[in-house]
Design an enzyme around this catalytic site. Structure first.
Site, PDB file in Angstrom:
ATOM      1  N   TYR A 106      -1.049  -1.293  10.454  1.00 55.36           N
ATOM      2  CA  TYR A 106      -1.255  -1.396   8.999  1.00 55.36           C
ATOM      3  C   TYR A 106      -0.061  -0.860   8.203  1.00 55.36           C
ATOM      4  CZ  TYR A 106      -3.664  -1.302   4.492  1.00 55.36           C
ATOM      5  OH  TYR A 106      -4.014  -1.514   3.176  1.00 55.36           O
ATOM      6  N   SER A 161       0.862  -1.193   0.000  1.00 51.93           N
ATOM      7  CA  SER A 161       0.000   0.000   0.000  1.00 51.93           C
ATOM      8  C   SER A 161       0.891   1.233   0.000  1.00 51.93           C
ATOM      9  CB  SER A 161      -0.860  -0.003   1.269  1.00 51.93           C
ATOM     10  OG  SER A 161      -1.502   1.243   1.451  1.00 51.93           O
TER      11      SER A 161
HETATM   12  N1  LIG Z   1      -8.847  -0.752  -1.386  1.00 56.94           N
HETATM   13  C1  LIG Z   1      -7.863   0.048  -1.031  1.00 56.94           C
HETATM   14  O1  LIG Z   1      -8.055   1.280  -0.923  1.00 56.94           O
HETATM   15  C2  LIG Z   1      -6.485  -0.514  -0.794  1.00 56.94           C
HETATM   16  C3  LIG Z   1      -5.405   0.378  -0.839  1.00 56.94           C
HETATM   17  C4  LIG Z   1      -4.108  -0.113  -0.629  1.00 56.94           C
HETATM   18  C5  LIG Z   1      -3.903  -1.462  -0.395  1.00 56.94           C
HETATM   19  N2  LIG Z   1      -4.974  -2.296  -0.355  1.00 56.94           N
HETATM   20  C6  LIG Z   1      -4.691  -3.716  -0.093  1.00 56.94           C
HETATM   21  O2  LIG Z   1      -5.236  -4.482  -1.137  1.00 56.94           O
HETATM   22  C7  LIG Z   1      -5.499  -5.806  -0.667  1.00 56.94           C
HETATM   23  C8  LIG Z   1      -6.870  -6.239  -1.157  1.00 56.94           C
HETATM   24  O3  LIG Z   1      -7.847  -5.346  -0.643  1.00 56.94           O
HETATM   25  P1  LIG Z   1      -9.139  -4.930  -1.479  1.00 56.94           P
HETATM   26  O4  LIG Z   1      -9.145  -3.462  -1.545  1.00 56.94           O
HETATM   27  O5  LIG Z   1      -9.270  -5.708  -2.718  1.00 56.94           O
HETATM   28  O6  LIG Z   1     -10.268  -5.334  -0.398  1.00 56.94           O
HETATM   29  P2  LIG Z   1     -11.512  -6.322  -0.491  1.00 56.94           P
HETATM   30  O7  LIG Z   1     -12.346  -6.029  -1.677  1.00 56.94           O
HETATM   31  O8  LIG Z   1     -12.158  -6.228   0.864  1.00 56.94           O
HETATM   32  O9  LIG Z   1     -10.843  -7.761  -0.664  1.00 56.94           O
HETATM   33  C9  LIG Z   1     -10.159  -8.394   0.385  1.00 56.94           C
HETATM   34  C10 LIG Z   1      -9.935  -9.848   0.024  1.00 56.94           C
HETATM   35  O10 LIG Z   1      -9.211 -10.463   1.104  1.00 56.94           O
HETATM   36  C11 LIG Z   1      -9.885 -11.646   1.499  1.00 56.94           C
HETATM   37  N3  LIG Z   1      -9.714 -11.882   2.922  1.00 56.94           N
HETATM   38  C12 LIG Z   1      -9.976 -11.048   3.954  1.00 56.94           C
HETATM   39  N4  LIG Z   1      -9.758 -11.643   5.122  1.00 56.94           N
HETATM   40  C13 LIG Z   1      -9.338 -12.916   4.832  1.00 56.94           C
HETATM   41  C14 LIG Z   1      -8.978 -14.040   5.622  1.00 56.94           C
HETATM   42  N5  LIG Z   1      -9.018 -14.012   6.970  1.00 56.94           N
HETATM   43  N6  LIG Z   1      -8.599 -15.185   4.978  1.00 56.94           N
HETATM   44  C15 LIG Z   1      -8.574 -15.251   3.630  1.00 56.94           C
HETATM   45  N7  LIG Z   1      -8.917 -14.220   2.831  1.00 56.94           N
HETATM   46  C16 LIG Z   1      -9.300 -13.058   3.429  1.00 56.94           C
HETATM   47  C17 LIG Z   1     -11.365 -11.388   1.150  1.00 56.94           C
HETATM   48  O11 LIG Z   1     -12.027 -12.618   0.898  1.00 56.94           O
HETATM   49  P3  LIG Z   1     -13.087 -13.338   1.871  1.00 56.94           P
HETATM   50  O12 LIG Z   1     -13.792 -12.262   2.646  1.00 56.94           O
HETATM   51  O13 LIG Z   1     -13.980 -14.088   0.927  1.00 56.94           O
HETATM   52  O14 LIG Z   1     -12.238 -14.230   2.722  1.00 56.94           O
HETATM   53  C18 LIG Z   1     -11.222 -10.618  -0.148  1.00 56.94           C
HETATM   54  O15 LIG Z   1     -11.116 -11.501  -1.229  1.00 56.94           O
HETATM   55  C19 LIG Z   1      -5.335  -5.765   0.853  1.00 56.94           C
HETATM   56  O16 LIG Z   1      -4.101  -6.354   1.200  1.00 56.94           O
HETATM   57  C20 LIG Z   1      -5.315  -4.268   1.176  1.00 56.94           C
HETATM   58  O17 LIG Z   1      -4.546  -3.973   2.313  1.00 56.94           O
HETATM   59  C21 LIG Z   1      -6.254  -1.866  -0.549  1.00 56.94           C
END
Ligand SMILES: NC(=O)c1ccc[n+]([C@@H]2O[C@H](COP(=O)([O-])OP(=O)(O)OC[C@H]3O[C@@H](n4cnc5c(N)ncnc54)[C@H](OP(=O)(O)O)[C@@H]3O)[C@@H](O)[C@H]2O)c1
Length: 277
Positions: free
Chosen positions: A154, A140
Site C-alpha cells: 500500500y 495517501s
Molecule cells: N479513507 C481513508 O482513510 C483514506 C486515506 C488515504 C487514502 N485513501 C484513498 O482514497 C481512495 C478512495 O478511498 P475511500 O476512502 O473513498 O474508500 P471507499 O469509500 O471504500 O471508496 C472506494 C471506491 O473505490 C471503488 N473500487 C474499489 N474497488 C474497485 C474495483 N475493483 N474496480 C472499480 N472500483 C473499485 C469503490 O466502488 P465499488 O465498490 O462500487 O466498485 C468505491 O467507489 C483510495 O485510493 C484510498 O487508498 C483513503
C-alpha cells in the site's frame, strides 16, 4: 459551449464521490465509474437535480486489465472529451505479504497503480492537444511515511503515485495540464470497513479524522492552482513535515510503535494487518 467533463473512478462512495460532487458544484459534467452501478445512477440523478450537470455512468472493475479502455471507449461513444481525470478507486489488502495470494497482490497493483497510469496515458494526449487538463491521483499520507508490517504494497504504491504525479506536473506544464497527488490521512468513508481495519482505527482520536468533503475540497483547489502534492489537514501536514526532518531510523521506530498499537485488536487473532490510511 459544451461543459467540461471529469472522469472519476471509485465514484460510488467516499472520497471519489465527494470529489465528483466538488467538480459538479463547479459546473463540470461527470463520467462516474465503479462496480456498483446502481449507486452511480442514483448519484448522477442527485447531481443533475442539485447542479444541473450531465453524467455518464460506467460500471467497471478496475482490477481487470480491460477496464481502462472500456471506460474511455464508453465516453468516446457518448461523443464526449475528457478534460479532467480523478484516479481514486482503491482499497487496502489486509495481511502480510505471505498471508495473501499473488492473485490478490497482482489485482491490487492492477487497480491501484496500473489502471491509474493507463487512464492517464489514454486521456493525456487529448488534453495536450486542447491545451487544458486536470489530473488528480488520490494517493495517501502513507506514501509520504515509512512502510510497515501488513498492507505491504500500500505505502509503496501510494509513494509511486506521488512521484508519478510530480512527473506529470512537469510534463503537463507546457500544455496547460495540472496534476496533483492528493494525500489524505484517515478519512471517514467505507474504506476501513472494506479493508477490515474499522475496529482498530475507530480508537483513534477525532483530530486524526478528515471528512471526504474536506479532502475533496483540498484536492480540487490544489489541482486548480497546479499544486503537485497536497496533504489535507493541519495534523497530517505536521506529521508528514516531521517525517521529512527526522532521520529514517527514527521514523521507522515511530511507525513500528504506532502500527503496533493500532494492530492490538488483531494481535490475538494472528491476522496481522496494520492500518492503511
Ligand atoms: N479513507 C481513508 O482513510 C483514506 C486515506 C488515504 C487514502 N485513501 C484513498 O482514497 C481512495 C478512495 O478511498 P475511500 O476512502 O473513498 O474508500 P471507499 O469509500 O471504500 O471508496 C472506494 C471506491 O473505490 C471503488 N473500487 C474499489 N474497488 C474497485 C474495483 N475493483 N474496480 C472499480 N472500483 C473499485 C469503490 O466502488 P465499488 O465498490 O462500487 O466498485 C468505491 O467507489 C483510495 O485510493 C484510498 O487508498 C483513503
Amino acid at each position: 459551449m459544451t461543459r467540461r467533463l471529469v472522469l472519476v473512478t471509485g465514484a460510488s462512495s467516499g472520497i471519489g464521490k465527494a470529489l465528483a460532487r466538488e467538480f459538479a458544484a463547479n459546473g463540470w459534467d461527470l463520467a462516474l465509474t465503479a462496480r456498483r452501478e446502481d449507486r452511480l445512477i442514483e448519484f448522477a440523478e442527485e447531481m443533475k437535480a442539485q447542479y444541473g450537470v450531465d453524467s455518464l455512468t460506467i460500471a467497471a472493475d478496475l482490477s481487470k486489465s480491460s477496464a481502462p479502455k472500456k471506460i474511455i471507449d464508453a465516453i468516446a461513444a457518448a461523443d464526449r472529451q475528457i478534460d479532467g481525470l480523478v484516479n481514486n478507486a482503491g482499497y487496502g489488502l489486509p495481511g502480510t505479504f505471505t498471508e495473501t495470494s499473488w492473485k490478490q497482490q497482482s489485482d491490487f497493483i492492477q487497480l491501484m497503480l496500473t489502471s491509474y497510469a493507463e487512464l492517464v496515458h489514454r486521456v493525456m494526449p487529448g488534453m495536450e492537444e486542447r491545451g487544458y487538463g486536470r489530473i488528480i491521483n488520490v494517493a495517501s499520507v502513507a506514501g509520504l511515511m515509512p512502510g510497515s508490517r501488513g498492507h505491504t504494497l500500500y505505502a509503496g504504491v501510494k509513494a509511486a503515485l506521488i512521484k508519478f504525479s510530480q512527473s506529470l506536473y512537469f510534463e503537463g506544464k507546457a500544455h496547460g495540464i495540472h496534476s496533483t497527488a492528493l494525500c489524505p490521512g484517515f478519512t471517514y468513508s467505507e474504506f476501513h470497513d472494506v479493508n477490515e481495519t474499522r475496529s482498530m482505527v475507530s480508537k483513534l482520536p477525532n483530530f486524526w479524522w478528515l471528512t471526504a468533503e474536506q479532502v475533496a475540497m483540498a484536492g480540487f483547489n490544489a489541482v486548480q492552482r497546479n499544486q503537485p502534492v497536497v496533504v489535507p489537514g493541519l495534523w497530517y501536514k505536521f506529521l508528514t513535515g516531521l517525517n521529512q526532518i527526522l532521520p529514517n531510523d527514527a521514523s521507522m521506530w515511530l511507525m513500528s510503535r504506532n502500527s503496533g498499537s493500532f494492530r492490538q485488536g488483531e494481535a490475538d487473532t494472528g491476522k496481522g494487518a496494520k492500518t492503511a490510511a
